[in-house]
Design a protein around this motif. Structure first.
Motif, PDB file in Angstrom:
ATOM      1  N   GLN A   1     -37.111 -13.722  16.377  1.00  0.00           N
ATOM      2  CA  GLN A   1     -36.743 -12.897  15.237  1.00  0.00           C
ATOM      3  C   GLN A   1     -35.502 -12.094  15.563  1.00  0.00           C
ATOM      4  OE1 GLN A   1     -40.474 -10.909  14.733  1.00  0.00           O
ATOM      5  NE2 GLN A   1     -40.677 -11.745  12.680  1.00  0.00           N
ATOM      6  N   PRO A   2     -34.524 -12.147  14.709  1.00  0.00           N
ATOM      7  CA  PRO A   2     -33.281 -11.462  15.013  1.00  0.00           C
ATOM      8  C   PRO A   2     -33.347  -9.961  14.758  1.00  0.00           C
ATOM      9  CG  PRO A   2     -33.102 -12.734  13.005  1.00  0.00           C
ATOM     10  CD  PRO A   2     -34.500 -12.865  13.457  1.00  0.00           C
ATOM     11  N   VAL A   3     -32.321  -9.276  15.223  1.00  0.00           N
ATOM     12  CA  VAL A   3     -32.151  -7.886  14.865  1.00  0.00           C
ATOM     13  C   VAL A   3     -30.859  -7.827  14.038  1.00  0.00           C
ATOM     14  CG1 VAL A   3     -31.218  -7.525  17.199  1.00  0.00           C
ATOM     15  CG2 VAL A   3     -31.689  -5.567  15.797  1.00  0.00           C
ATOM     16  N   VAL A   4     -30.889  -7.026  12.981  1.00  0.00           N
ATOM     17  CA  VAL A   4     -29.722  -6.931  12.099  1.00  0.00           C
ATOM     18  C   VAL A   4     -29.024  -5.606  12.341  1.00  0.00           C
ATOM     19  CG1 VAL A   4     -28.971  -6.811   9.689  1.00  0.00           C
ATOM     20  CG2 VAL A   4     -30.687  -8.477  10.367  1.00  0.00           C
TER      21      VAL A   4
ATOM     22  N   HIS B   1     -27.276  -1.996   1.901  1.00  0.00           N
ATOM     23  CA  HIS B   1     -28.260  -2.780   1.153  1.00  0.00           C
ATOM     24  C   HIS B   1     -28.244  -4.236   1.639  1.00  0.00           C
ATOM     25  CE1 HIS B   1     -29.879  -3.819  -3.159  1.00  0.00           C
ATOM     26  NE2 HIS B   1     -30.779  -3.999  -2.218  1.00  0.00           N
ATOM     27  N   THR B   2     -27.036  -4.781   1.848  1.00  0.00           N
ATOM     28  CA  THR B   2     -26.953  -6.160   2.369  1.00  0.00           C
ATOM     29  C   THR B   2     -27.663  -6.248   3.715  1.00  0.00           C
ATOM     30  OG1 THR B   2     -24.737  -6.311   1.400  1.00  0.00           O
ATOM     31  CG2 THR B   2     -25.388  -8.070   2.915  1.00  0.00           C
ATOM     32  N   GLY B   3     -27.421  -5.261   4.574  1.00  0.00           N
ATOM     33  CA  GLY B   3     -28.072  -5.257   5.894  1.00  0.00           C
ATOM     34  C   GLY B   3     -29.581  -5.360   5.741  1.00  0.00           C
ATOM     35  N   ALA B   4     -30.121  -4.594   4.796  1.00  0.00           N
ATOM     36  CA  ALA B   4     -31.568  -4.592   4.602  1.00  0.00           C
ATOM     37  C   ALA B   4     -32.050  -5.910   3.982  1.00  0.00           C
ATOM     38  CB  ALA B   4     -31.973  -3.408   3.728  1.00  0.00           C
TER      39      ALA B   4
ATOM     40  N   ALA C   1     -34.950 -10.868   4.727  1.00  0.00           N
ATOM     41  CA  ALA C   1     -35.050 -12.332   4.605  1.00  0.00           C
ATOM     42  C   ALA C   1     -35.254 -12.990   5.968  1.00  0.00           C
ATOM     43  CB  ALA C   1     -33.796 -12.882   3.927  1.00  0.00           C
ATOM     44  N   LEU C   2     -34.713 -12.363   7.020  1.00  0.00           N
ATOM     45  CA  LEU C   2     -34.867 -12.944   8.363  1.00  0.00           C
ATOM     46  C   LEU C   2     -36.132 -12.437   9.064  1.00  0.00           C
ATOM     47  CD1 LEU C   2     -31.194 -12.558   9.699  1.00  0.00           C
ATOM     48  CD2 LEU C   2     -32.346 -14.707   9.192  1.00  0.00           C
ATOM     49  N   HIS C   3     -36.871 -11.556   8.399  1.00  0.00           N
ATOM     50  CA  HIS C   3     -38.014 -10.883   9.041  1.00  0.00           C
ATOM     51  C   HIS C   3     -37.566 -10.293  10.373  1.00  0.00           C
ATOM     52  CE1 HIS C   3     -40.885 -12.258   6.051  1.00  0.00           C
ATOM     53  NE2 HIS C   3     -40.178 -13.367   6.048  1.00  0.00           N
ATOM     54  N   ALA C   4     -36.461  -9.548  10.312  1.00  0.00           N
ATOM     55  CA  ALA C   4     -35.871  -8.991  11.536  1.00  0.00           C
ATOM     56  C   ALA C   4     -36.846  -8.025  12.209  1.00  0.00           C
ATOM     57  CB  ALA C   4     -34.576  -8.251  11.175  1.00  0.00           C
TER      58      ALA C   4
ATOM     59  N   VAL D   1     -35.632  -0.367  -0.006  1.00  0.00           N
ATOM     60  CA  VAL D   1     -36.636  -1.192  -0.701  1.00  0.00           C
ATOM     61  C   VAL D   1     -36.978  -2.489   0.058  1.00  0.00           C
ATOM     62  CG1 VAL D   1     -37.192  -2.337  -2.880  1.00  0.00           C
ATOM     63  CG2 VAL D   1     -35.989  -0.149  -2.884  1.00  0.00           C
ATOM     64  N   PRO D   2     -35.975  -3.322   0.392  1.00  0.00           N
ATOM     65  CA  PRO D   2     -36.354  -4.562   1.095  1.00  0.00           C
ATOM     66  C   PRO D   2     -37.006  -4.295   2.445  1.00  0.00           C
ATOM     67  CG  PRO D   2     -33.986  -4.538   0.585  1.00  0.00           C
ATOM     68  CD  PRO D   2     -34.526  -3.220   0.160  1.00  0.00           C
TER      69      PRO D   2
END
Ligand code: ADP
Ligand code: ASP
Ligand code: MG
Length: 463
Positions: A15-18, A224-227, A232-235, A286-287
């Protein structure tokens, strides 16, 4: 180790980290090198970097678009020259041999901006869709350069095009991301890159409609994009890297002595963002909440500072006021009955009028036959006023600000409001909204008093 534990470990290793970096964190080559050093700590953890445009570039792109829209070709071309110079300077400072650098793509993008500006001048028309086309270049340029910064430091990097997976509706300039589509497109376009490369750099802020037209998701939207990407990646974690060491007790530009708040809950963070703390975009949370992904806010200039950790609601957190915000540019609308003898006010009709114009109510106080409703001035207009005047006696208070006292357990704290109220001294308070939320108390003051109100309440509560 049990089979299940091995499986869990294997999953979390994949699982990645963002890590999202804001405009000042990528403002020049030196800042970009700092980003690489920060991401180095996550080498091996599939880091995905979401970047903003270099500081000030989105403003300049939008001003170029507006010059074009008013037929000012010279103004537009002068801006394009500045943009070219700024980005080529960063390219040079990053020091990669040109044949290994992004020079060609960068030059092509800069050429496209110029073509777009000339096109708008010719057409004499600037639509929201065209504004988005302009604004999108900031992140497209900065991500290419940041890719070079990683390459120069010996990383195997891929620069993704976020428009392949950030799918939005077509509400240009303020598009809403479509999460199920994003999940599907991240799986198709982003995950393979994450698996194949040491680091992936992607653009914040930009997306595309289902028909492939470029959109942006609102100013400050890279958080927001980061989140969204993190969700989506389940970071394992979403890190927001900015120019302050986390969420502070107030905006440090107004209150230089403001201190870091080490923990806030998701709800508090959202209230903070909504009521004016620019450090995080309101939709970021939110995400992350939906997929229970921890969010931390950190300072790219002081990476060892602990920052602020945003915890799930219900986490044990001290009760009381944790920070103060101020939101300017408000108008308060006072409503009374047209018949002065009336003892009640049909409030619902007014709510319907604001809703019909998609103008969110920031806060409202109602007592007997009077109400005071506060909304953003930018969305208020004569049509709304006329609608209200058909049913109510209306008085307007323009140039208002809302001071937000944000924290936890506020409803159960006796006397919590007395300190800030008495700190305001002679500053007139137009309204108080308390008790509607456990996390926020709002005070309405004239815009001209907002900074002083912030400083006085901060000094009384935290200094
Ligand atoms: P970025 O470009 O990294 O996204 P922003 O400028 O959007 O950064 O947000 C960071 C800025 O938010 C800080 O420089 C600070 O001036 C402002 N800010 C406003 N309120 C707060 C707060 N309560 N805590 C921290 N920063 C705040
Ligand atoms: N570059 C965009 C802006 O300036 C998005 C962001 O930085 O978050 O609004
Ligand atoms: Mg920001």
């Amino acid at each position: 180790m049990t089979e299940q534990q091995t499986e869990q470990q294997a999953t979390s290793e994949q699982q990645p980290v963002v890590l999202k970096f804001g405009g000042t964190s990528v403002k020049d080559a030196e800042a970009m090198r700092r980003v690489v050093e920060i991401v180095e700590r996550k080498r091996g953890n599939h880091p995905v970097v979401v970047t903003s445009a270099c500081a000030g570039v989105t403003d300049m792109l939008l001003s170029t678009a507006r010059c074009g829209g008013t037929g000012d070709l010279n103004g537009a071309l002068q801006n394009v020259r500045h943009l070219r110079q700024r980005h080529l300077e960063i390219l040079g400072d990053l020091g990669l041999p040109l044949e290994r650098s992004c020079q060609e793509e960068l030059t092509e993008l800069l050429h496209e901006i110029e073509q777009l500006a000339r096109g708008v001048v010719l057409l004499g028309e600037l639509t929201p869709r065209t504004l988005d086309a302009f604004a999108s270049f900031g992140e497209r340029l900065s991500s290419l350069l940041l890719g070079d910064a990683f390459r120069a430091a010996g990383w195997d990097v891929a620069v993704a095009d976020s428009r392949q997976f950030i799918i939005t509706d077509s509400n240009f300039v303020n598009a809403s991301p479509l999460m199920p589509e994003i999940d599907a497109h991240v799986a198709e376009h982003l995950i393979p890159l994450v698996q194949r490369h040491e680091v992936v750099v992607a653009q914040g802020f930009i997306g595309r409609t289902l028909n492939g037209i470029t959109t942006t998701i609102g100013r400050g939207g890279s958080d927001h994009t980061g989140a969204l990407v993190g969700a989506a990646l389940h970071a394992t974690e979403i890190q927001i890297w900015t120019d302050v060491s986390g969420i502070l007790t107030a905006d440090p530009r107004a209150v230089p002595q403001a201190a870091v708040v080490p923990h806030v809950t998701f709800t508090e963070a959202r209230e903070l963002a909504w009521f004016g703390a620019k450090v995080i975009h309101p939709d970021t949370i939110v995400p992350a909440v939906e997929r229970a992904i921890p969010v931390v806010i950190k300072n790219s200039m002081r990476p060892d500072d602990a920052g602020t950790r945003i915890l799930p609601d219900g986490s044990p957190i001290s009760c009381g006021i944790h920070s103060i915000t101020s939101k300017r540019g408000m108008i308060s609308v006072m409503l009374g009955p047209r018949d002065p003898r009336a003892t009640s006010l049909g409030f619902q009709k007014a709510l319907g009028i604001f809703a019909a114009h998609n103008l969110p109510i920031q806060c409202a106080a109602v007592a007997e036959a009077r109400a005071i409703i506060t909304v953003e001035s930018a969305g208020f207009n004569d049509v709304i006023l006329a609608g209200l005047e058909a049913d109510y006696a209306v008085e307007l208070m323009p140039e208002m600000a809302v001071i937000g006292l944000i924290g936890a357990g506020l409803r159960s704290q006796p006397g919590i409001i007395s300190t800030p109220l008495s700190a305001l001294g002679a500053i007139p308070i137009s309204f108080v909204v308390a008790g509607s939320s456990d996390h926020i108390i709002l005070l309405g003051v004239a815009e001209q008093h907002a900074t002083e109100a912030l400083q006085r309440t901060h000094s009384a509560l935290f200094e």
